[in-house]
Design a protein around this motif. Sequence first.
Motif, PDB file in Angstrom:
ATOM      1  N   ASN A 113       0.832  -1.205   0.000  1.00  0.00           N
ATOM      2  CA  ASN A 113       0.000   0.000   0.000  1.00  0.00           C
ATOM      3  C   ASN A 113       0.868   1.258   0.000  1.00  0.00           C
ATOM      4  OD1 ASN A 113      -2.735   1.209   2.149  1.00  0.00           O
ATOM      5  ND2 ASN A 113      -2.013   1.894   0.166  1.00  0.00           N
ATOM      6  N   LEU A 114       1.909   1.269   0.822  1.00  0.00           N
ATOM      7  CA  LEU A 114       2.809   2.422   0.902  1.00  0.00           C
ATOM      8  C   LEU A 114       3.540   2.629  -0.415  1.00  0.00           C
ATOM      9  CD1 LEU A 114       4.212   4.674   2.455  1.00  0.00           C
ATOM     10  CD2 LEU A 114       5.845   2.977   3.320  1.00  0.00           C
ATOM     11  N   ALA A 115       4.010   1.549  -1.016  1.00  0.00           N
ATOM     12  CA  ALA A 115       4.715   1.664  -2.295  1.00  0.00           C
ATOM     13  C   ALA A 115       3.800   2.238  -3.372  1.00  0.00           C
ATOM     14  CB  ALA A 115       5.242   0.297  -2.724  1.00  0.00           C
ATOM     15  N   ILE A 116       2.569   1.765  -3.420  1.00  0.00           N
ATOM     16  CA  ILE A 116       1.595   2.295  -4.390  1.00  0.00           C
ATOM     17  C   ILE A 116       1.339   3.773  -4.135  1.00  0.00           C
ATOM     18  CG2 ILE A 116      -0.811   2.173  -5.166  1.00  0.00           C
ATOM     19  CD1 ILE A 116      -0.718  -0.843  -4.604  1.00  0.00           C
ATOM     20  N   ILE A 122      -4.438   9.924   5.766  1.00  0.00           N
ATOM     21  CA  ILE A 122      -3.801   9.879   7.087  1.00  0.00           C
ATOM     22  C   ILE A 122      -4.796  10.266   8.172  1.00  0.00           C
ATOM     23  CG2 ILE A 122      -1.978  10.869   8.518  1.00  0.00           C
ATOM     24  CD1 ILE A 122      -0.311  11.216   5.993  1.00  0.00           C
ATOM     25  N   SER A 123      -5.633  11.289   7.893  1.00  0.00           N
ATOM     26  CA  SER A 123      -6.619  11.720   8.894  1.00  0.00           C
ATOM     27  C   SER A 123      -7.636  10.632   9.196  1.00  0.00           C
ATOM     28  CB  SER A 123      -7.336  12.989   8.426  1.00  0.00           C
ATOM     29  OG  SER A 123      -8.182  12.728   7.328  1.00  0.00           O
ATOM     30  N   MET A 124      -7.846   9.729   8.249  1.00  0.00           N
ATOM     31  CA  MET A 124      -8.815   8.648   8.463  1.00  0.00           C
ATOM     32  C   MET A 124      -8.324   7.614   9.472  1.00  0.00           C
ATOM     33  SD  MET A 124     -11.461   9.427   6.663  1.00  0.00           S
ATOM     34  CE  MET A 124     -11.073  11.177   6.868  1.00  0.00           C
ATOM     35  N   GLY A 125      -7.034   7.633   9.773  1.00  0.00           N
ATOM     36  CA  GLY A 125      -6.498   6.688  10.750  1.00  0.00           C
ATOM     37  C   GLY A 125      -6.587   7.173  12.178  1.00  0.00           C
ATOM     38  N   LEU A 126      -7.105   8.370  12.384  1.00  0.00           N
ATOM     39  CA  LEU A 126      -7.253   8.917  13.734  1.00  0.00           C
ATOM     40  C   LEU A 126      -8.376   8.216  14.483  1.00  0.00           C
ATOM     41  CD1 LEU A 126      -6.971  12.684  12.749  1.00  0.00           C
ATOM     42  CD2 LEU A 126      -5.350  11.473  14.227  1.00  0.00           C
ATOM     43  N   PRO A 127      -8.410   8.337  15.815  1.00  0.00           N
ATOM     44  CA  PRO A 127      -9.571   7.837  16.569  1.00  0.00           C
ATOM     45  C   PRO A 127     -10.859   8.463  16.031  1.00  0.00           C
ATOM     46  CG  PRO A 127      -7.781   8.395  18.061  1.00  0.00           C
ATOM     47  CD  PRO A 127      -7.347   8.859  16.702  1.00  0.00           C
ATOM     48  N   THR A 128     -11.955   7.753  16.143  1.00  0.00           N
ATOM     49  CA  THR A 128     -13.213   8.152  15.508  1.00  0.00           C
ATOM     50  C   THR A 128     -13.629   9.585  15.830  1.00  0.00           C
ATOM     51  OG1 THR A 128     -13.962   5.856  15.589  1.00  0.00           O
ATOM     52  CG2 THR A 128     -15.634   7.535  15.208  1.00  0.00           C
ATOM     53  N   PHE A 170       0.351   5.268  10.549  1.00  0.00           N
ATOM     54  CA  PHE A 170       1.006   6.569  10.458  1.00  0.00           C
ATOM     55  C   PHE A 170       0.580   7.495  11.591  1.00  0.00           C
ATOM     56  CE2 PHE A 170       1.950   5.896   5.790  1.00  0.00           C
ATOM     57  CZ  PHE A 170       3.322   5.970   5.954  1.00  0.00           C
ATOM     58  N   VAL A 171      -0.696   7.421  11.965  1.00  0.00           N
ATOM     59  CA  VAL A 171      -1.190   8.243  13.075  1.00  0.00           C
ATOM     60  C   VAL A 171      -0.457   7.887  14.355  1.00  0.00           C
ATOM     61  CG1 VAL A 171      -3.178   8.646  14.582  1.00  0.00           C
ATOM     62  CG2 VAL A 171      -3.447   8.729  12.104  1.00  0.00           C
ATOM     63  N   THR A 172      -0.261   6.593  14.571  1.00  0.00           N
ATOM     64  CA  THR A 172       0.479   6.132  15.747  1.00  0.00           C
ATOM     65  C   THR A 172       1.938   6.573  15.673  1.00  0.00           C
ATOM     66  OG1 THR A 172      -0.957   4.187  15.900  1.00  0.00           O
ATOM     67  CG2 THR A 172       1.118   4.115  17.106  1.00  0.00           C
ATOM     68  N   LEU A 173       2.505   6.465  14.466  1.00  0.00           N
ATOM     69  CA  LEU A 173       3.901   6.820  14.259  1.00  0.00           C
ATOM     70  C   LEU A 173       4.145   8.305  14.528  1.00  0.00           C
ATOM     71  CD1 LEU A 173       6.252   4.956  13.282  1.00  0.00           C
ATOM     72  CD2 LEU A 173       5.972   5.995  11.029  1.00  0.00           C
ATOM     73  N   LYS A 215      -9.242   4.146   0.382  1.00  0.00           N
ATOM     74  CA  LYS A 215      -9.855   2.886   0.813  1.00  0.00           C
ATOM     75  C   LYS A 215      -8.782   1.867   1.175  1.00  0.00           C
ATOM     76  CE  LYS A 215     -13.576   0.377   1.437  1.00  0.00           C
ATOM     77  NZ  LYS A 215     -14.550   0.722   2.494  1.00  0.00           N
ATOM     78  N   ALA A 216      -7.712   1.849   0.401  1.00  0.00           N
ATOM     79  CA  ALA A 216      -6.612   0.924   0.695  1.00  0.00           C
ATOM     80  C   ALA A 216      -5.948   1.292   2.019  1.00  0.00           C
ATOM     81  CB  ALA A 216      -5.587   0.949  -0.441  1.00  0.00           C
ATOM     82  N   PHE A 217      -5.757   2.590   2.278  1.00  0.00           N
ATOM     83  CA  PHE A 217      -5.196   3.041   3.556  1.00  0.00           C
ATOM     84  C   PHE A 217      -6.043   2.542   4.723  1.00  0.00           C
ATOM     85  CE2 PHE A 217      -2.361   5.746   1.300  1.00  0.00           C
ATOM     86  CZ  PHE A 217      -1.431   6.228   2.200  1.00  0.00           C
ATOM     87  N   GLU A 218      -7.368   2.585   4.524  1.00  0.00           N
ATOM     88  CA  GLU A 218      -8.276   2.145   5.594  1.00  0.00           C
ATOM     89  C   GLU A 218      -8.240   0.635   5.755  1.00  0.00           C
ATOM     90  OE1 GLU A 218     -13.083   1.869   6.436  1.00  0.00           O
ATOM     91  OE2 GLU A 218     -12.329   3.149   4.828  1.00  0.00           O
TER      92      GLU A 218
END
Length: 461
Positions: free
Chosen positions: A34-37, A380-386, A339-342, A328-331
């Motif tokens: 996913n990251l490479a794409i 990236i913002s989609m990886g945050l807590p709800t 990334f959010v955790t990182l 969608k792939a990020f999700e």
Amino acid sequence: MIRAGLLFSTLSVFPAIFGLYQTWLGLTPAQEINLAIALVVSFLWVTELIPLYVTGFLVLFLELVWLIPGWGPGAPKTITFLSCYFSETILLFLGGFVISSAISFYGLDVDIAKFVIKNTKGSAFLLVLSLGFATAFLSCFMNNTATAAMMLGLVSSMMKSLEDTSPLRKSILFIVPFSANLGGIGTPVGTLPNVIGIAYLQEKGFQIGFLDWMAFAFPVFILSVLALAGILYIVYLKKEKSIQSIRLIQVREENTSVSSQRKYISILIILITIFGWISSDWHGISNGTVALFPVIVFFGFSLLDLKEFRNLSWDVLILMGGGIALGKAFEETGLAKHFVTLLMLGDSSQLGLFLFFSILSLFLSCFLSNTSVANLILPISMGLPTDLILPAAIGATIGASLAMPLPVSTPPNALAFSYGGIRSFEMVKIGGSISIVAWVFFTVVGGFLLHQLHIVDFSKF
């Protein structure tokens, strides 16, 4: 440039093939691919090495032939990514394209512009202010670049009667593109970042109604256009000692062969569609479904012909589909959360993320296209807590449309710059000023309205 693209793509893909991203960043095999794409297509979107819509297709191709096969057990079905190219959000923007086509085909944009220009010839400031509001209003429903091109075309004869160094000419060349940029934030269909942001939010279960969006965005762009006119008055128009050139201005006439009856029918269809969008919370029909109404009626009753259908911006829809599919792939892979955790963003407040993502998006959009920035930041913002997703996503979405300091910042800027008579430094001065002012209006006025409408809760720190 092509060699650089091939080199960057090779460097992005090579670590994924040999599992190096797993070692460096602690990714799973699916996240690694996913990251490479994402790196490859982001580079292509930013550099436009190949047409943007082709990159949109490339996203889908790589997800189907590389990501899903390399996923292993639990991989999503192909429909997960295929559906991104004809989703509810794509339908919404398709309806916006059809309305834009009808506005242009029946000369409604010209009617509005001519009315404004002909009724404000006595005052340079009112002329500039009226041009700004007319451009911004049209940009709420039309493509920003098309709106700017149309308005500049209408006033081209006006500018020919003015010297290149004329303060009024400079003011016109700034008010039109900047107002087109600002007007795009006014509705969900006004500009691509809006639609991309809404698509990501819908995937996460967040629904922002058409009227709710306008409730916080309209005051922001109205205040921003007023501020822009004020800045132009202070910098340029205050120095305009003669109004004779204004009185001599001639508006280019547009001949149209369409009947008045068909024009009035078109206006009615557009108004019904807009009413359907702003009242979607009442009748319960989704905005995407409402957007099918103008598509069916305009083409079903031959108010627009096959040529107009073919001329719709299908390439933009494919580009949008690619951005949504990448998100969608990020999700699905969990890369966004990683990334959010990182980056340790999960412990921030709603207000903090709202400000952070809006500033980040605005800064990047000064140098990159706002569409590319939306496609880069929103996943990236989609990886945050709800409870943190909504303020971060709205900040990133609107922030991408507020950057306009350089000729390359937006297509309307480049178009106005091509007319000559304005220098890059002048655009940086005026564009940078209104970018900052508009961001302040968005974060203060827009943020207050978002809180009052209970869309976000900035009381939680």
